[in-house]
Enzyme design. Structure first.
Site, PDB file in Angstrom:
ATOM      1  N   TYR A  16      -9.958  -8.371   7.026  1.00  0.00           N
ATOM      2  CA  TYR A  16      -8.691  -7.923   8.299  1.00  0.00           C
ATOM      3  C   TYR A  16      -8.487  -6.469   7.987  1.00  0.00           C
ATOM      4  O   TYR A  16      -8.427  -5.437   8.725  1.00  0.00           O
ATOM      5  CB  TYR A  16      -7.895  -8.778   8.388  1.00  0.00           C
ATOM      6  N   TYR A  17      -7.934  -6.198   6.671  1.00  0.00           N
ATOM      7  CA  TYR A  17      -7.358  -5.021   6.497  1.00  0.00           C
ATOM      8  C   TYR A  17      -8.467  -3.843   6.169  1.00  0.00           C
ATOM      9  O   TYR A  17      -8.119  -2.498   6.477  1.00  0.00           O
ATOM     10  CB  TYR A  17      -6.454  -5.068   5.152  1.00  0.00           C
TER      11      TYR A  17
END
Length: 179
Positions: A16-17
């Site tokens: 996600y990051y």
């Protein structure tokens, strides 16, 4: 506006990051929080390649501290929560379409300061705590938290949308050490 998303695994949080902004820029983050400071997590980092970021997501806070629990023969640790601070559309248009570089920097700094002030307020008021002891029945205010900030300038439709993804790691430095 603030939206909250929990992560079930370190792998999901890392993916996600790591993707970065929706234009494909690198997933650059900045450490924040008293817990991050105490652990020596400072400055900018790349979420995709930084071993310290991956270790925090996995609950490996130090050599002698691994957070989580054994469940059905497998070690489990929830990495934390994504707190997304989103600015109004008018702010995003002002920053990205109407402002010169100096004004853009000032506005983005104001948004960054507002997000940090919000997190600091929650800590000061005791809204964030850790559960400890048998069955997690004991509660301790968490004052030394670990955050990572990931500022973005667009939404998924590639429209101007200033927002900051903030990891609230599922770890805090408590009175008796890391929890």
């Amino acid at each position: 506006m603030l939206t909250v998303k929990g992560f079930g695994s370190a792998k999901d949080a890392l993916a996600y990051y790591s993707h970065g902004d929706y234009y494909g820029s690198e997933g650059m983050g900045t450490w924040y929080g008293a817990g991050a400071d105490e652990l020596g997590l400072k400055g900018e980092f790349n979420a995709a390649t930084d071993p310290k970021f991956k270790a925090v997501l996995e609950g490996r806070i130090s050599e002698d501290s691994k957070l989580g629990r054994m469940h059905k023969g497998k070690w489990e640790h929830r990495p934390g929560y994504d707190l997304t601070f989103s600015a109004p559309k008018s702010f995003s248009i002002e920053v990205n379409l109407r402002s010169d570089p100096k004004k853009q920097a000032e506005l983005r700094e104001a948004m960054d300061s507002a997000a940090k002030a919000t997190l600091d307020y929650a800590v000061d008021k005791g809204y964030i705590y850790t559960r400890k002891g048998k069955g997690g029945k004991e509660r301790e205010n968490a004052t030394k938290l670990i955050h990572a900030f990931f500022p973005h300038t667009t939404n998924r439709n590639l429209e101007p949308q200033e927002h900051i993804h903030t990891l609230l790691a599922n770890a805090a430095i408590c009175v008796d050490g890391v929890s």
